[in-house]
Structures are given as structure tokens and as C-alpha cells.
Design a protein around this motif. Sequence first.
Motif, PDB file in Angstrom:
ATOM      1  N   PRO A 162       0.801  -1.235   0.000  1.00 37.80           N
ATOM      2  CA  PRO A 162       0.000   0.000   0.000  1.00 37.80           C
ATOM      3  C   PRO A 162       0.830   1.280   0.000  1.00 37.80           C
ATOM      4  N   LYS A 163       2.031   1.246   0.572  1.00 43.82           N
ATOM      5  CA  LYS A 163       2.854   2.455   0.620  1.00 43.82           C
ATOM      6  C   LYS A 163       3.258   2.928  -0.778  1.00 43.82           C
ATOM      7  N   GLU A 164       3.234   2.030  -1.754  1.00 43.20           N
ATOM      8  CA  GLU A 164       3.611   2.395  -3.115  1.00 43.20           C
ATOM      9  C   GLU A 164       2.507   3.168  -3.848  1.00 43.20           C
ATOM     10  N   TYR A 165       1.353   3.300  -3.207  1.00 44.38           N
ATOM     11  CA  TYR A 165       0.203   3.851  -3.925  1.00 44.38           C
ATOM     12  C   TYR A 165      -0.304   5.170  -3.351  1.00 44.38           C
ATOM     13  N   LEU A 166       0.398   5.714  -2.391  1.00 41.22           N
ATOM     14  CA  LEU A 166       0.017   7.008  -1.843  1.00 41.22           C
ATOM     15  C   LEU A 166       0.993   8.061  -2.357  1.00 41.22           C
ATOM     16  N   PRO A 167       0.519   9.015  -3.145  1.00 42.46           N
ATOM     17  CA  PRO A 167       1.418  10.082  -3.601  1.00 42.46           C
ATOM     18  C   PRO A 167       1.913  10.873  -2.402  1.00 42.46           C
ATOM     19  N   ILE A 168       3.175  11.188  -2.374  1.00 42.21           N
ATOM     20  CA  ILE A 168       3.760  11.840  -1.205  1.00 42.21           C
ATOM     21  C   ILE A 168       4.680  12.974  -1.639  1.00 42.21           C
ATOM     22  N   SER A 169       4.801  13.966  -0.805  1.00 43.94           N
ATOM     23  CA  SER A 169       5.659  15.107  -1.097  1.00 43.94           C
ATOM     24  C   SER A 169       7.090  14.657  -1.372  1.00 43.94           C
ATOM     25  N   GLU A 170       7.729  15.338  -2.308  1.00 41.65           N
ATOM     26  CA  GLU A 170       9.132  15.054  -2.605  1.00 41.65           C
ATOM     27  C   GLU A 170      10.043  15.570  -1.490  1.00 41.65           C
ATOM     28  N   LYS A 171       9.498  16.425  -0.628  1.00 37.49           N
ATOM     29  CA  LYS A 171      10.291  17.044   0.429  1.00 37.49           C
ATOM     30  C   LYS A 171      10.133  16.273   1.737  1.00 37.49           C
ATOM     31  N   ASN A 172      11.076  16.447   2.638  1.00 43.99           N
ATOM     32  CA  ASN A 172      11.053  15.783   3.938  1.00 43.99           C
ATOM     33  C   ASN A 172       9.957  16.396   4.812  1.00 43.99           C
ATOM     34  N   ILE A 173       8.965  15.595   5.177  1.00 42.75           N
ATOM     35  CA  ILE A 173       7.806  16.117   5.895  1.00 42.75           C
ATOM     36  C   ILE A 173       8.186  16.633   7.279  1.00 42.75           C
ATOM     37  N   ASP A 174       8.972  15.886   8.014  1.00 39.45           N
ATOM     38  CA  ASP A 174       9.363  16.329   9.357  1.00 39.45           C
ATOM     39  C   ASP A 174      10.195  17.610   9.298  1.00 39.45           C
ATOM     40  N   GLN A 175      11.059  17.718   8.306  1.00 43.98           N
ATOM     41  CA  GLN A 175      11.879  18.921   8.168  1.00 43.98           C
ATOM     42  C   GLN A 175      11.016  20.127   7.822  1.00 43.98           C
ATOM     43  N   MET A 176      10.028  19.925   6.955  1.00 42.02           N
ATOM     44  CA  MET A 176       9.114  21.029   6.620  1.00 42.02           C
ATOM     45  C   MET A 176       8.346  21.484   7.844  1.00 42.02           C
ATOM     46  N   TYR A 177       7.899  20.532   8.652  1.00 42.25           N
ATOM     47  CA  TYR A 177       7.119  20.903   9.848  1.00 42.25           C
ATOM     48  C   TYR A 177       7.985  21.663  10.837  1.00 42.25           C
ATOM     49  N   LEU A 178       9.230  21.252  10.969  1.00 43.41           N
ATOM     50  CA  LEU A 178      10.165  21.944  11.852  1.00 43.41           C
ATOM     51  C   LEU A 178      10.389  23.372  11.367  1.00 43.41           C
ATOM     52  N   GLU A 179      10.494  23.548  10.056  1.00 44.26           N
ATOM     53  CA  GLU A 179      10.674  24.886   9.496  1.00 44.26           C
ATOM     54  C   GLU A 179       9.443  25.744   9.739  1.00 44.26           C
ATOM     55  N   LEU A 180       8.256  25.143   9.602  1.00 47.39           N
ATOM     56  CA  LEU A 180       7.017  25.893   9.826  1.00 47.39           C
ATOM     57  C   LEU A 180       6.901  26.343  11.278  1.00 47.39           C
TER      58      LEU A 180
END
Length: 315
Positions: free
Chosen positions: A96-114
Motif C-alpha cells: 500500500p505504501k507504493e500507492y500514496l502520492p507523497i511530497s518530494e520534500k522531507n515532511i518532518d523537516q518542513m514541519y520543523l521549518e514551519l
Amino acid sequence: MKYIETLREGERVGAIYLCKMKQSALTKAGKPYESLILQDKTGTLDAKIWDPNSQGIDEFEVLDYIDVVGDVTSFQGALQLNIKRIRKAREGEYDPKEYLPISEKNIDQMYLELTGFIQKMTNPYIKKLCSSFFIEDKDFEKSFKFHSAAKNVHHGFVGGLLEHTLSVTKLCNYYTQAYPLLNKDLLLAAAMFHDIGKVKELSIFPENDYTDEGQLLGHIIIGVELVGERIRSIPNFPVKLANELKHCILAHHGELEYGSPKKPAIIEAVALSFADNTDAKLQTMKEAFTTSDASNGWLGYNRLFESNIRRTSGE
């Protein structure tokens, strides 16, 4: 597996995809056919079953993982799969993980930046409000990180809501440097909250579809309600400041015909609407380039731009 983003016109494909949408229709000649949207983590693909009653077309439903065989064609500048055979995939045949489109960017890093923008806020009420959502509320953090920003159009992937929110916040931060008369904390908070209602407007993946609440209210009204409820839990939160923040959320689409209940009346609302529009349209262009392999550069008509769009020549 054969990822959608790697498909090219003229290929014969045999692979498993998630059936995101299934709709029965009739051709102009009255012949029945099935229209599908297939999905993997790299994107979505329009597909057609022109003869749904033929041998080799087995029963399946929306959100099933399906094993398809078909030919990749092009229609109005976009790829389309002409399905010849189809069956419902069995457990163990797909991840199933192969079928969810996901951001090309690091999610945890983006959240830390926000959340880094919150640390620098000086208005105690705005800072407390933002912290109560993005730092203190772990359930909200989990949902916000996982949600998309749209069913389609732009940022329709895991982490899409976060990626879009961060981009809008960074644009607004630039505006405050170029135009110091902007209330920085108010504008950055408005940027962080402008699409917060999408955590309830859209269901989680793999559905990523409109909820009843989303259909009836929309993310703008839901967002104002969420922020308003949290504001009431903060003692002595200034009424005028609360109204200005809620106004920015209400007006962030810029125009009544684009779904905003109010047009921007304060400069921070104007800035937010520009930042939101900028990121949405540039991301839409980016995604259009990714999903089309038009050889002459022209991608066809795009309803968001109301124009036939094309790639830059590069010369």
C-alpha cells in the motif's frame, strides 16, 4: 512495478494500481464504458475501459488494488490508459505504501521549518494560538502532516497541505520584509491557518475525498470555526485581533467568485491572497509538466489558467 510518472505514450503496461475513481458512462453512440482514475505514489492516470463486458474484465470497486493490462495513449495533451484486461489484486501482491502520492520534500523537516516561525513571534496571543495547534496538539500535528491540500488541482498528495502552507508562509514572511507596514505575526499566523479547515474538509488517504462537512461548509468556514474555538480558550484574546485573523482566512481566495465569503479588506488579507494564489498556480504548472510528455511543449487547456499552457522553450 511500473510507476505512473514513468509511463510514455505507445507503451503496453501490465501493473497493479489503486483504483481512485470509477464511473460508468456512455459514448456519443450510446455504448457503455468505464472511466477510471488510477493512482500510485508518483501520481494519477486517467484510464478507460471501452468494452466493460468483454472477457478479461473482472469485477472490482473503487479503492481496490487492480492488476491492469493496457496501452498508454494521449488525449488532449495528457496520458490515458486504454485498458484491455483487469482483475482485482490479491493481498501480498502489492505494498500500500507504493500507492500514496507523497511530497518530494522531507515532511518532518518542513514541519520543523514551519514551527520555527512560531518561535520568533512576539505577540503573545498569536504565539499562544499558533503553538496550541502546531506544537502542543499532537493529534493535529499528525493529521496536518498527512493531509493533502486538495482532492486534485494542486498539492494533492501526502504532506501536500504542509508543503503548501509552508510555501505560503515563507512568501508572506518575504512580504513582511519588503513591506514593513504589514503586521508580521498576524500575517504569518493567517498563512499558517488559511487552509487548516482542509484537515476536516478532505478525508485521509487513500480516499482523499470531500467529507460531508467539507461538502456542506468548505475549508474556509471550517477553518474559521476551528480557529475561533481555540481563540475562545485563550483568556483575554483581543477581539479586534481575532476578527482580523479570521477575516484573513475568510478572504484568502481573494474574490467572491473563487469561494471567499469576504473580499480582502486589510492589507494582511491582500498579501495572504496573493501568496496563496502564487503557490497554488505555480504548483499546478509544475504538476502539469510532470504528468504530460507533450513533445511540442504544449500541454493543452488548463481550467485553472483558462488557457492552453506550454513548457518554456529553454532557449
